[in-house]
Motif scaffolding. Structure first.
Motif, PDB file in Angstrom:
ATOM      1  N   GLU A  82      -4.821  14.752  -9.137  1.00 24.21           N
ATOM      2  CA  GLU A  82      -3.705  13.556  -8.401  1.00 24.21           C
ATOM      3  C   GLU A  82      -3.899  13.860  -6.990  1.00 24.21           C
ATOM      4  O   GLU A  82      -4.059  13.010  -6.262  1.00 24.21           O
ATOM      5  N   HIS A  83      -3.621  15.149  -6.515  1.00 24.99           N
ATOM      6  CA  HIS A  83      -3.863  15.527  -5.072  1.00 24.99           C
ATOM      7  C   HIS A  83      -5.102  15.082  -4.569  1.00 24.99           C
ATOM      8  O   HIS A  83      -4.840  14.634  -3.600  1.00 24.99           O
ATOM      9  N   LEU A  84      -6.194  15.439  -5.129  1.00 24.66           N
ATOM     10  CA  LEU A  84      -7.381  15.034  -4.490  1.00 24.66           C
ATOM     11  C   LEU A  84      -7.478  13.501  -4.186  1.00 24.66           C
ATOM     12  O   LEU A  84      -7.831  13.145  -3.295  1.00 24.66           O
ATOM     13  N   LYS A 133     -11.669   3.986  -2.315  1.00 26.41           N
ATOM     14  CA  LYS A 133     -12.282   2.629  -2.246  1.00 26.41           C
ATOM     15  C   LYS A 133     -11.272   1.573  -2.720  1.00 26.41           C
ATOM     16  O   LYS A 133     -11.013   0.368  -2.158  1.00 26.41           O
ATOM     17  N   ASN A 134     -11.102   1.878  -4.090  1.00 28.20           N
ATOM     18  CA  ASN A 134     -10.148   0.987  -4.922  1.00 28.20           C
ATOM     19  C   ASN A 134      -8.647   0.556  -4.240  1.00 28.20           C
ATOM     20  O   ASN A 134      -8.474  -0.485  -4.469  1.00 28.20           O
ATOM     21  N   LEU A 135      -8.137   1.657  -3.689  1.00 28.42           N
ATOM     22  CA  LEU A 135      -6.698   1.643  -3.026  1.00 28.42           C
ATOM     23  C   LEU A 135      -6.970   0.811  -1.903  1.00 28.42           C
ATOM     24  O   LEU A 135      -6.102  -0.058  -1.439  1.00 28.42           O
ATOM     25  N   ASP A 180       1.183   4.705  -7.935  1.00 28.60           N
ATOM     26  CA  ASP A 180       0.891   4.287  -9.330  1.00 28.60           C
ATOM     27  C   ASP A 180      -0.553   4.230  -9.667  1.00 28.60           C
ATOM     28  O   ASP A 180      -0.948   4.644 -10.746  1.00 28.60           O
ATOM     29  N   LEU A 181      -1.151   3.647  -8.825  1.00 25.39           N
ATOM     30  CA  LEU A 181      -2.715   3.629  -9.144  1.00 25.39           C
ATOM     31  C   LEU A 181      -3.489   4.983  -9.196  1.00 25.39           C
ATOM     32  O   LEU A 181      -4.188   5.123 -10.014  1.00 25.39           O
ATOM     33  N   VAL A 182      -2.755   5.918  -8.255  1.00 21.80           N
ATOM     34  CA  VAL A 182      -3.456   7.411  -8.355  1.00 21.80           C
ATOM     35  C   VAL A 182      -3.246   7.599  -9.722  1.00 21.80           C
ATOM     36  O   VAL A 182      -3.955   8.408 -10.080  1.00 21.80           O
ATOM     37  N   LYS A 183      -2.026   7.676 -10.212  1.00 20.05           N
ATOM     38  CA  LYS A 183      -1.609   8.411 -11.256  1.00 20.05           C
ATOM     39  C   LYS A 183      -2.499   7.687 -12.596  1.00 20.05           C
ATOM     40  O   LYS A 183      -2.816   8.520 -13.471  1.00 20.05           O
ATOM     41  N   GLN A 194       3.404   0.513   1.461  1.00 15.12           N
ATOM     42  CA  GLN A 194       2.601   0.362   0.024  1.00 15.12           C
ATOM     43  C   GLN A 194       2.140   1.644  -0.812  1.00 15.12           C
ATOM     44  O   GLN A 194       1.522   1.585  -1.512  1.00 15.12           O
ATOM     45  N   ILE A 195       2.876   2.660  -0.216  1.00 17.07           N
ATOM     46  CA  ILE A 195       2.591   4.007  -0.834  1.00 17.07           C
ATOM     47  C   ILE A 195       2.829   4.061  -2.300  1.00 17.07           C
ATOM     48  O   ILE A 195       2.238   4.634  -3.169  1.00 17.07           O
TER      49      ILE A 195
END
Lengths: 171, 342
Positions: free
Chosen positions: B98-100, B150-152, B323-326, B317-318
Protein backbone atom coordinates in the motif's frame (compact mmCIF):
# COMPACT_ATOMS: atom_id res chain seq x y z
CA UNK A 1 -35.02 32.41 -63.69
CA UNK A 2 -31.98 34.62 -63.64
CA UNK A 3 -33.68 36.77 -61.00
CA UNK A 4 -34.49 33.74 -58.91
CA UNK A 5 -30.86 32.59 -59.04
CA UNK A 6 -29.81 36.06 -57.96
CA UNK A 7 -32.27 35.90 -55.06
CA UNK A 8 -30.96 32.51 -53.94
CA UNK A 9 -27.43 33.80 -54.14
CA UNK A 10 -28.37 36.89 -52.10
CA UNK A 11 -30.24 34.85 -49.47
CA UNK A 12 -27.51 32.21 -49.29
CA UNK A 13 -24.81 34.81 -48.82
CA UNK A 14 -26.74 36.68 -46.14
CA UNK A 15 -27.52 33.53 -44.13
CA UNK A 16 -23.95 32.29 -44.42
CA UNK A 17 -22.84 35.69 -43.14
CA UNK A 18 -25.27 35.45 -40.22
CA UNK A 19 -23.84 32.01 -39.32
CA UNK A 20 -20.27 33.30 -39.51
CA UNK A 21 -21.22 36.33 -37.40
CA UNK A 22 -22.89 34.02 -34.90
CA UNK A 23 -19.62 32.09 -34.56
CA UNK A 24 -17.73 35.40 -34.26
CA UNK A 25 -20.12 36.61 -31.54
CA UNK A 26 -19.85 33.33 -29.64
CA UNK A 27 -16.06 33.32 -29.71
CA UNK A 28 -16.04 37.03 -28.79
CA UNK A 29 -18.38 36.30 -25.86
CA UNK A 30 -16.13 33.48 -24.69
CA UNK A 31 -13.13 35.80 -25.07
CA UNK A 32 -14.81 38.28 -22.73
CA UNK A 33 -15.60 35.53 -20.20
CA UNK A 34 -12.04 34.17 -20.34
CA UNK A 35 -10.57 37.63 -20.13
CA UNK A 36 -12.68 38.59 -17.11
CA UNK A 37 -11.71 35.30 -15.42
CA UNK A 38 -8.06 36.15 -15.90
CA UNK A 39 -8.57 39.71 -14.71
CA UNK A 40 -10.44 38.53 -11.61
CA UNK A 41 -7.36 36.56 -10.45
CA UNK A 42 -9.66 33.88 -9.09
CA UNK A 43 -9.91 31.66 -12.12
CA UNK A 44 -12.56 28.99 -11.83
CA UNK A 45 -13.38 25.85 -13.76
CA UNK A 46 -14.38 27.90 -16.81
CA UNK A 47 -10.81 29.11 -17.25
CA UNK A 48 -9.50 25.58 -17.49
CA UNK A 49 -12.22 24.52 -19.90
CA UNK A 50 -12.05 27.37 -22.38
CA UNK A 51 -9.35 27.71 -25.05
CA UNK A 52 -6.67 30.39 -24.71
CA UNK A 53 -7.41 34.05 -25.42
CA UNK A 54 -5.14 33.86 -28.45
CA UNK A 55 -7.12 30.97 -29.96
CA UNK A 56 -10.46 32.60 -29.21
CA UNK A 57 -9.20 35.83 -30.77
CA UNK A 58 -8.13 34.01 -33.92
CA UNK A 59 -11.49 32.21 -34.26
CA UNK A 60 -13.26 35.50 -33.61
CA UNK A 61 -11.34 37.51 -36.21
CA UNK A 62 -11.39 34.79 -38.88
CA UNK A 63 -15.14 34.28 -38.58
CA UNK A 64 -15.72 38.03 -38.39
CA UNK A 65 -13.72 38.60 -41.59
CA UNK A 66 -15.50 35.74 -43.37
CA UNK A 67 -18.87 37.01 -42.15
CA UNK A 68 -18.10 40.55 -43.26
CA UNK A 69 -17.07 39.47 -46.77
CA UNK A 70 -20.17 37.28 -47.12
CA UNK A 71 -22.39 40.01 -45.74
CA UNK A 72 -20.93 42.58 -48.11
CA UNK A 73 -21.30 40.20 -51.05
CA UNK A 74 -24.88 39.47 -49.98
CA UNK A 75 -25.74 43.15 -49.81
CA UNK A 76 -24.06 43.89 -53.14
CA UNK A 77 -25.87 40.99 -54.84
CA UNK A 78 -29.15 42.32 -53.39
CA UNK A 79 -28.45 45.81 -54.64
CA UNK A 80 -27.40 44.49 -58.02
CA UNK A 81 -30.59 42.52 -58.26
CA UNK A 82 -32.67 45.57 -57.25
CA UNK A 83 -30.83 47.66 -59.79
CA UNK A 84 -31.65 45.18 -62.52
CA UNK A 85 -35.26 45.39 -61.47
CA UNK A 86 -34.91 49.17 -61.66
CA UNK A 87 -35.96 49.50 -58.02
CA UNK A 88 -32.68 50.36 -56.38
CA UNK A 89 -33.91 53.71 -55.04
CA UNK A 90 -36.89 52.11 -53.37
CA UNK A 91 -34.86 49.28 -51.89
CA UNK A 92 -32.43 51.80 -50.44
CA UNK A 93 -35.32 53.34 -48.55
CA UNK A 94 -36.32 49.96 -47.13
CA UNK A 95 -35.54 49.94 -43.34
CA UNK A 96 -34.22 46.38 -43.66
CA UNK A 97 -31.74 47.41 -46.28
CA UNK A 98 -30.71 50.47 -44.28
CA UNK A 99 -30.24 48.38 -41.12
CA UNK A 100 -28.28 45.77 -43.05
CA UNK A 101 -26.00 48.42 -44.55
CA UNK A 102 -25.51 49.97 -41.13
CA UNK A 103 -24.69 46.59 -39.56
CA UNK A 104 -22.26 45.79 -42.36
CA UNK A 105 -20.62 49.20 -41.99
CA UNK A 106 -20.23 48.70 -38.22
CA UNK A 107 -18.64 45.30 -38.77
CA UNK A 108 -16.34 47.01 -41.25
CA UNK A 109 -15.38 49.61 -38.63
CA UNK A 110 -14.63 46.88 -36.06
CA UNK A 111 -12.48 45.01 -38.56
CA UNK A 112 -10.70 48.18 -39.62
CA UNK A 113 -9.85 48.96 -35.99
CA UNK A 114 -8.55 45.46 -35.49
CA UNK A 115 -6.62 45.41 -38.78
CA UNK A 116 -5.02 48.79 -38.13
CA UNK A 117 -4.14 47.53 -34.64
CA UNK A 118 -5.74 50.57 -33.02
CA UNK A 119 -7.66 48.27 -30.78
CA UNK A 120 -7.95 44.59 -30.04
CA UNK A 121 -8.93 42.18 -27.33
CA UNK A 122 -11.78 43.08 -25.02
CA UNK A 123 -13.03 46.19 -26.87
CA UNK A 124 -13.17 44.46 -30.26
CA UNK A 125 -14.84 41.40 -28.73
CA UNK A 126 -17.43 43.59 -27.01
CA UNK A 127 -18.01 45.42 -30.33
CA UNK A 128 -18.63 42.15 -32.16
CA UNK A 129 -21.13 40.99 -29.55
CA UNK A 130 -23.02 44.31 -29.62
CA UNK A 131 -23.17 44.46 -33.40
CA UNK A 132 -24.40 40.88 -33.49
CA UNK A 133 -27.43 42.02 -31.49
CA UNK A 134 -27.98 44.67 -34.16
CA UNK A 135 -27.73 41.94 -36.78
CA UNK A 136 -30.29 39.86 -34.90
CA UNK A 137 -32.54 42.93 -34.74
CA UNK A 138 -32.08 43.32 -38.48
CA UNK A 139 -33.09 39.69 -39.07
CA UNK A 140 -36.03 40.07 -36.68
CA UNK A 141 -37.25 43.20 -38.47
CA UNK A 142 -36.86 41.43 -41.82
CA UNK A 143 -39.31 38.81 -40.68
CA UNK A 144 -41.78 41.23 -39.17
CA UNK A 145 -41.91 44.10 -41.66
CA UNK A 146 -43.20 43.44 -45.12
CA UNK A 147 -40.66 44.29 -47.72
CA UNK A 148 -40.80 46.19 -50.91
CA UNK A 149 -42.79 44.22 -53.45
CA UNK A 150 -41.52 44.51 -56.92
CA UNK A 151 -44.03 44.19 -59.66
CA UNK A 152 -42.83 44.49 -63.20
CA UNK A 153 -40.08 46.77 -62.06
CA UNK A 154 -42.55 49.06 -60.23
CA UNK A 155 -41.86 48.95 -56.54
CA UNK A 156 -44.68 49.48 -54.10
CA UNK A 157 -44.31 49.85 -50.33
CA UNK A 158 -46.48 47.37 -48.52
CA UNK A 159 -46.22 48.30 -44.86
CA UNK A 160 -49.36 47.20 -43.06
CA UNK A 161 -50.30 44.50 -45.55
CA UNK A 162 -51.72 41.45 -43.89
CA UNK A 163 -50.65 39.04 -46.52
CA UNK A 164 -47.44 38.13 -44.68
CA UNK A 165 -45.64 38.29 -47.98
CA UNK A 166 -41.95 38.16 -48.31
CA UNK A 167 -40.40 38.75 -51.69
CA UNK A 168 -42.73 38.39 -54.62
CA UNK A 169 -41.58 38.20 -58.17
CA UNK A 170 -43.81 38.79 -61.10
CA UNK A 171 -42.23 38.40 -64.45
CA UNK B 1 8.17 -14.76 1.81
CA UNK B 2 7.33 -11.17 2.59
CA UNK B 3 7.54 -7.77 0.90
CA UNK B 4 9.25 -5.25 3.17
CA UNK B 5 10.13 -1.57 3.15
CA UNK B 6 12.85 -0.04 5.26
CA UNK B 7 13.38 3.68 4.84
CA UNK B 8 12.90 7.27 5.87
CA UNK B 9 11.32 10.32 4.30
CA UNK B 10 10.61 14.03 4.83
CA UNK B 11 7.97 13.19 7.44
CA UNK B 12 10.21 11.05 9.64
CA UNK B 13 13.68 12.51 9.22
CA UNK B 14 15.15 16.03 9.05
CA UNK B 15 17.21 17.09 6.05
CA UNK B 16 20.48 16.54 7.98
CA UNK B 17 19.71 12.82 8.17
CA UNK B 18 18.13 12.57 4.72
CA UNK B 19 21.18 14.06 3.03
CA UNK B 20 23.44 11.48 4.69
CA UNK B 21 21.33 8.71 3.21
CA UNK B 22 20.68 10.32 -0.14
CA UNK B 23 22.24 7.92 -2.61
CA UNK B 24 23.15 9.43 -5.98
CA UNK B 25 22.18 7.45 -9.08
CA UNK B 26 25.80 6.62 -9.96
CA UNK B 27 26.22 4.85 -6.60
CA UNK B 28 22.94 2.92 -6.72
CA UNK B 29 24.46 -0.06 -8.52
CA UNK B 30 27.23 -0.46 -5.98
CA UNK B 31 24.75 0.02 -3.11
CA UNK B 32 22.48 -2.79 -4.38
CA UNK B 33 25.38 -5.09 -5.23
CA UNK B 34 26.85 -4.71 -1.74
CA UNK B 35 23.45 -5.51 -0.23
CA UNK B 36 23.26 -8.57 -2.45
CA UNK B 37 26.75 -9.70 -1.41
CA UNK B 38 25.75 -9.42 2.24
CA UNK B 39 22.59 -11.42 1.55
CA UNK B 40 20.20 -8.61 2.52
CA UNK B 41 16.91 -9.61 0.86
CA UNK B 42 16.34 -12.05 -1.99
CA UNK B 43 15.05 -9.28 -4.24
CA UNK B 44 15.93 -5.67 -3.58
CA UNK B 45 15.35 -2.19 -4.96
CA UNK B 46 16.49 1.25 -3.87
CA UNK B 47 14.35 4.37 -4.20
CA UNK B 48 16.37 7.46 -3.34
CA UNK B 49 15.03 10.97 -3.97
CA UNK B 50 15.61 14.29 -2.22
CA UNK B 51 12.74 13.53 0.15
CA UNK B 52 13.09 9.81 0.74
CA UNK B 53 15.43 6.83 0.83
CA UNK B 54 13.66 3.47 0.82
CA UNK B 55 14.80 -0.10 0.34
CA UNK B 56 12.17 -2.47 -0.99
CA UNK B 57 12.97 -6.10 -0.37
CA UNK B 58 11.57 -9.61 -0.53
CA UNK B 59 12.68 -12.07 2.13
CA UNK B 60 11.51 -15.20 3.95
CA UNK B 61 13.32 -14.39 7.19
CA UNK B 62 11.90 -10.92 7.57
CA UNK B 63 13.24 -9.96 11.01
CA UNK B 64 16.84 -10.83 10.26
CA UNK B 65 16.72 -9.00 6.91
CA UNK B 66 15.21 -5.89 8.46
CA UNK B 67 17.97 -5.69 11.07
CA UNK B 68 20.62 -6.22 8.41
CA UNK B 69 19.11 -3.50 6.23
CA UNK B 70 19.04 -1.06 9.13
CA UNK B 71 22.69 -1.80 9.97
CA UNK B 72 23.62 -1.35 6.34
CA UNK B 73 21.92 2.05 6.13
CA UNK B 74 23.54 3.16 9.38
CA UNK B 75 26.92 2.10 8.07
CA UNK B 76 26.41 3.77 4.69
CA UNK B 77 25.25 7.06 6.20
CA UNK B 78 27.77 6.89 9.05
CA UNK B 79 24.94 7.42 11.47
CA UNK B 80 24.50 5.94 14.90
CA UNK B 81 22.12 2.98 14.56
CA UNK B 82 20.01 3.92 17.58
CA UNK B 83 19.59 7.51 16.36
CA UNK B 84 18.77 6.29 12.87
CA UNK B 85 16.25 3.72 14.04
CA UNK B 86 14.08 6.52 15.45
CA UNK B 87 13.84 8.02 11.97
CA UNK B 88 13.35 4.80 10.06
CA UNK B 89 10.07 3.10 9.29
CA UNK B 90 9.67 -0.59 8.60
CA UNK B 91 6.59 -1.76 6.76
CA UNK B 92 5.46 -5.32 6.20
CA UNK B 93 2.95 -6.50 3.64
CA UNK B 94 0.24 -5.53 2.94
CA UNK B 95 1.25 -2.11 4.34
CA UNK B 96 4.48 -2.14 2.34
CA UNK B 97 2.49 -2.73 -0.87
CA UNK B 98 0.00 0.00 0.00
CA UNK B 99 2.89 2.33 0.84
CA UNK B 100 4.54 1.84 -2.55
CA UNK B 101 1.27 2.46 -4.38
CA UNK B 102 0.83 5.69 -2.39
CA UNK B 103 4.42 6.77 -3.04
CA UNK B 104 4.25 6.09 -6.78
CA UNK B 105 0.99 8.05 -7.01
CA UNK B 106 2.44 11.06 -5.22
CA UNK B 107 0.14 10.66 -2.22
CA UNK B 108 3.09 10.48 0.16
CA UNK B 109 4.98 13.38 -1.42
CA UNK B 110 5.69 16.75 0.14
CA UNK B 111 3.57 18.29 -2.62
CA UNK B 112 0.62 15.93 -2.81
CA UNK B 113 -0.06 14.57 -6.28
CA UNK B 114 3.27 15.63 -7.83
CA UNK B 115 4.23 13.54 -10.84
CA UNK B 116 8.03 13.56 -10.61
CA UNK B 117 7.97 10.72 -8.08
CA UNK B 118 6.26 8.37 -10.55
CA UNK B 119 9.18 8.82 -12.92
CA UNK B 120 11.63 8.29 -10.07
CA UNK B 121 9.89 5.06 -9.05
CA UNK B 122 9.99 3.90 -12.67
CA UNK B 123 13.71 4.73 -12.99
CA UNK B 124 14.51 2.97 -9.71
CA UNK B 125 12.63 -0.12 -10.87
CA UNK B 126 14.21 -0.21 -14.34
CA UNK B 127 17.67 0.19 -12.82
CA UNK B 128 17.19 -2.64 -10.31
CA UNK B 129 15.67 -4.89 -12.95
CA UNK B 130 18.49 -4.21 -15.39
CA UNK B 131 21.01 -5.09 -12.69
CA UNK B 132 19.15 -8.31 -11.88
CA UNK B 133 18.25 -7.21 -8.38
CA UNK B 134 14.51 -7.81 -8.78
CA UNK B 135 12.57 -11.02 -9.31
CA UNK B 136 9.02 -12.04 -10.00
CA UNK B 137 7.57 -10.40 -6.85
CA UNK B 138 9.14 -6.95 -7.12
CA UNK B 139 8.70 -6.90 -10.92
CA UNK B 140 4.97 -7.47 -10.56
CA UNK B 141 4.74 -5.05 -7.62
CA UNK B 142 6.50 -2.13 -9.30
CA UNK B 143 4.78 -2.63 -12.64
CA UNK B 144 1.45 -2.57 -10.84
CA UNK B 145 2.47 0.52 -8.82
CA UNK B 146 3.01 2.45 -12.06
CA UNK B 147 -0.39 1.33 -13.33
CA UNK B 148 -1.99 2.40 -10.04
CA UNK B 149 -0.36 5.83 -10.32
CA UNK B 150 -1.70 6.23 -13.86
CA UNK B 151 -5.11 4.98 -12.79
CA UNK B 152 -5.35 7.48 -9.95
CA UNK B 153 -4.36 10.32 -12.21
CA UNK B 154 -7.04 9.34 -14.70
CA UNK B 155 -9.88 8.64 -12.29
CA UNK B 156 -9.36 11.26 -9.58
CA UNK B 157 -8.43 14.94 -9.50
CA UNK B 158 -5.15 14.31 -7.66
CA UNK B 159 -2.99 15.72 -10.45
CA UNK B 160 -5.55 18.01 -12.01
CA UNK B 161 -4.31 21.40 -10.89
CA UNK B 162 -0.93 23.08 -10.67
CA UNK B 163 0.48 23.61 -7.20
CA UNK B 164 3.71 25.54 -7.67
CA UNK B 165 4.00 29.26 -8.35
CA UNK B 166 6.05 28.60 -11.50
CA UNK B 167 3.61 26.07 -12.96
CA UNK B 168 0.60 28.28 -12.16
CA UNK B 169 2.34 31.20 -13.92
CA UNK B 170 2.97 29.00 -16.96
CA UNK B 171 -0.63 27.78 -16.97
CA UNK B 172 -1.94 31.35 -16.87
CA UNK B 173 0.44 32.37 -19.66
CA UNK B 174 -0.85 29.48 -21.77
CA UNK B 175 -4.42 30.57 -21.10
CA UNK B 176 -3.53 33.96 -22.54
CA UNK B 177 -1.16 33.11 -25.39
CA UNK B 178 -1.85 29.45 -26.11
CA UNK B 179 1.48 27.83 -26.91
CA UNK B 180 4.40 29.80 -25.55
CA UNK B 181 6.72 29.04 -28.47
CA UNK B 182 6.18 32.44 -30.06
CA UNK B 183 6.20 34.45 -26.86
CA UNK B 184 9.02 36.54 -25.42
CA UNK B 185 9.43 36.71 -21.69
CA UNK B 186 11.33 39.58 -20.11
CA UNK B 187 12.68 38.99 -16.63
CA UNK B 188 13.77 41.92 -14.51
CA UNK B 189 15.88 40.58 -11.67
CA UNK B 190 17.75 37.35 -11.33
CA UNK B 191 16.48 36.00 -8.00
CA UNK B 192 15.64 32.39 -7.28
CA UNK B 193 11.89 32.69 -7.76
CA UNK B 194 12.08 34.61 -11.04
CA UNK B 195 14.64 32.10 -12.31
CA UNK B 196 12.26 29.23 -11.50
CA UNK B 197 9.37 30.91 -13.28
CA UNK B 198 11.36 31.80 -16.38
CA UNK B 199 12.84 28.30 -16.55
CA UNK B 200 9.35 26.84 -16.48
CA UNK B 201 8.33 29.17 -19.30
CA UNK B 202 11.43 28.45 -21.36
CA UNK B 203 10.71 24.72 -20.94
CA UNK B 204 7.43 25.46 -22.74
CA UNK B 205 9.20 27.23 -25.58
CA UNK B 206 9.23 30.90 -24.52
CA UNK B 207 12.22 33.06 -25.52
CA UNK B 208 13.85 34.75 -22.52
CA UNK B 209 15.31 38.25 -22.19
CA UNK B 210 17.09 38.70 -18.90
CA UNK B 211 17.46 42.17 -17.43
CA UNK B 212 19.50 43.13 -14.42
CA UNK B 213 20.75 46.47 -13.19
CA UNK B 214 22.95 45.25 -10.33
CA UNK B 215 24.08 41.79 -11.41
CA UNK B 216 24.52 41.97 -15.17
CA UNK B 217 27.05 39.12 -15.11
CA UNK B 218 24.47 36.90 -13.53
CA UNK B 219 21.92 38.01 -16.14
CA UNK B 220 24.41 37.03 -18.85
CA UNK B 221 25.01 33.64 -17.22
CA UNK B 222 21.30 32.95 -16.91
CA UNK B 223 20.67 34.07 -20.48
CA UNK B 224 23.41 31.75 -21.71
CA UNK B 225 21.99 28.88 -19.66
CA UNK B 226 18.48 29.42 -20.99
CA UNK B 227 19.46 30.25 -24.55
CA UNK B 228 18.22 33.82 -24.28
CA UNK B 229 19.62 37.31 -24.30
CA UNK B 230 20.86 39.56 -21.50
CA UNK B 231 19.68 43.16 -21.71
CA UNK B 232 20.98 46.17 -19.81
CA UNK B 233 18.43 47.74 -17.50
CA UNK B 234 18.80 51.08 -19.26
CA UNK B 235 17.79 49.50 -22.59
CA UNK B 236 14.99 47.15 -21.68
CA UNK B 237 12.16 49.57 -22.51
CA UNK B 238 13.24 49.59 -26.16
CA UNK B 239 12.47 45.87 -26.30
CA UNK B 240 8.95 46.12 -24.88
CA UNK B 241 7.38 46.15 -28.34
CA UNK B 242 8.20 42.45 -28.77
CA UNK B 243 7.64 41.29 -25.20
CA UNK B 244 4.52 39.31 -24.19
CA UNK B 245 5.32 38.41 -20.59
CA UNK B 246 7.13 40.46 -17.93
CA UNK B 247 8.40 38.95 -14.72
CA UNK B 248 9.43 41.64 -12.24
CA UNK B 249 11.45 40.39 -9.31
CA UNK B 250 13.96 43.00 -8.26
CA UNK B 251 15.01 43.99 -4.78
CA UNK B 252 14.16 47.62 -5.53
CA UNK B 253 12.27 49.18 -2.59
CA UNK B 254 9.94 51.06 -4.96
CA UNK B 255 7.79 50.65 -8.06
CA UNK B 256 9.80 50.24 -11.24
CA UNK B 257 6.86 49.95 -13.68
CA UNK B 258 4.20 52.65 -13.59
CA UNK B 259 0.77 52.91 -15.20
CA UNK B 260 1.73 55.57 -17.77
CA UNK B 261 4.72 53.49 -18.80
CA UNK B 262 2.55 50.39 -19.29
CA UNK B 263 -0.03 52.45 -21.19
CA UNK B 264 2.70 53.65 -23.57
CA UNK B 265 4.00 50.12 -24.06
CA UNK B 266 0.51 48.87 -24.85
CA UNK B 267 0.15 51.51 -27.58
CA UNK B 268 3.54 50.55 -29.01
CA UNK B 269 2.55 46.89 -28.87
CA UNK B 270 -0.74 47.59 -30.70
CA UNK B 271 -2.71 46.49 -27.65
CA UNK B 272 -1.51 42.89 -27.81
CA UNK B 273 -2.17 41.12 -24.47
CA UNK B 274 0.56 41.59 -21.88
CA UNK B 275 0.98 39.25 -18.93
CA UNK B 276 2.77 40.88 -15.98
CA UNK B 277 4.00 38.84 -13.06
CA UNK B 278 5.17 40.79 -10.03
CA UNK B 279 6.88 38.41 -7.63
CA UNK B 280 8.89 41.08 -5.84
CA UNK B 281 8.29 42.16 -2.27
CA UNK B 282 7.93 45.13 -2.04
CA UNK B 283 6.04 45.10 -5.32
CA UNK B 284 7.70 46.40 -8.49
CA UNK B 285 4.61 47.02 -10.65
CA UNK B 286 1.99 49.66 -9.99
CA UNK B 287 -1.36 47.89 -9.38
CA UNK B 288 -3.08 50.55 -11.50
CA UNK B 289 -1.79 48.80 -14.65
CA UNK B 290 -4.32 46.01 -14.15
CA UNK B 291 -7.06 48.46 -15.14
CA UNK B 292 -5.61 48.67 -18.64
CA UNK B 293 -7.31 46.59 -21.31
CA UNK B 294 -5.45 43.43 -22.29
CA UNK B 295 -3.05 43.70 -19.34
CA UNK B 296 -3.13 40.82 -16.87
CA UNK B 297 -1.22 41.51 -13.67
CA UNK B 298 -0.57 38.86 -11.02
CA UNK B 299 1.52 39.42 -7.90
CA UNK B 300 3.03 36.77 -5.61
CA UNK B 301 -0.08 36.64 -3.40
CA UNK B 302 -2.36 36.13 -6.41
CA UNK B 303 -0.23 33.21 -7.61
CA UNK B 304 0.14 31.74 -4.11
CA UNK B 305 -3.62 32.05 -3.63
CA UNK B 306 -4.21 29.93 -6.72
CA UNK B 307 -1.64 27.32 -5.69
CA UNK B 308 -3.18 27.05 -2.22
CA UNK B 309 -6.65 26.63 -3.70
CA UNK B 310 -5.36 23.98 -6.08
CA UNK B 311 -3.52 22.19 -3.29
CA UNK B 312 -6.69 22.18 -1.19
CA UNK B 313 -8.50 20.62 -4.15
CA UNK B 314 -5.84 17.91 -4.43
CA UNK B 315 -6.06 17.22 -0.71
CA UNK B 316 -9.82 16.83 -1.03
CA UNK B 317 -9.11 13.97 -3.44
CA UNK B 318 -6.83 12.05 -1.08
CA UNK B 319 -9.53 9.98 0.63
CA UNK B 320 -10.84 8.80 -2.71
CA UNK B 321 -7.28 7.98 -3.80
CA UNK B 322 -6.56 5.92 -0.70
CA UNK B 323 -9.73 3.91 -1.30
CA UNK B 324 -8.43 3.07 -4.77
CA UNK B 325 -4.97 2.29 -3.40
CA UNK B 326 -6.48 -0.10 -0.80
CA UNK B 327 -8.50 -1.86 -3.49
CA UNK B 328 -5.40 -2.25 -5.68
CA UNK B 329 -3.40 -3.52 -2.70
CA UNK B 330 -6.09 -6.17 -2.20
CA UNK B 331 -5.82 -7.23 -5.87
CA UNK B 332 -2.05 -7.49 -5.62
CA UNK B 333 -2.16 -9.47 -2.38
CA UNK B 334 -4.64 -11.90 -3.96
CA UNK B 335 -2.26 -12.38 -6.88
CA UNK B 336 0.64 -12.92 -4.47
CA UNK B 337 -1.34 -15.54 -2.52
CA UNK B 338 -2.23 -17.40 -5.69
CA UNK B 339 1.35 -17.37 -6.96
CA UNK B 340 3.27 -18.11 -3.77
CA UNK B 341 0.65 -19.19 -1.29
CA UNK B 342 1.93 -16.49 1.07
Amino acid sequence: METLTMLWLHTGLIWSAVLAMMLAAMSAGLYLVQSSQLKSKHPGKILLTLPSLDRLDRIHIQSLTTGFVLFLAGILSGLFWAERKESLNEVLKDPRAILSLLTCALYGVVLAFRASALSRGQKIAAGTVLIFFLLLASVFISHNINPVIIQDGSPTRTFGDDNGASWKFLS
Amino acid sequence: MEILVVGLNHKTAPVEVRERLSIPSHKTGEFLRTMGERGIFNERLLLSTCNRTEIYGVEKQANGAIDAAKRFLSEYGRLDLKTLEDKLYVLRQPHSVEHLFSVASGLDSMVVGETEITGQVKDAYLFAQKNQQTGKVLNALFQRSLRVAKNLRTHTGIGAKKVSVASVAVELAEKIFGKLEKTKVLVIGTGQMSTQVVKAMVARGAQPLIVSSRHFDRARELAAELGGEAVLYAHYEHRMKDVDIIIAATEAPRLIIHEDQARRWMRERHEKPLFMIDIAVPRNIDTAVEKLDNVYLYNIDDLSGITEKNLAFRESQIENCFDLVKAQTGHYMNWLCKEFGA
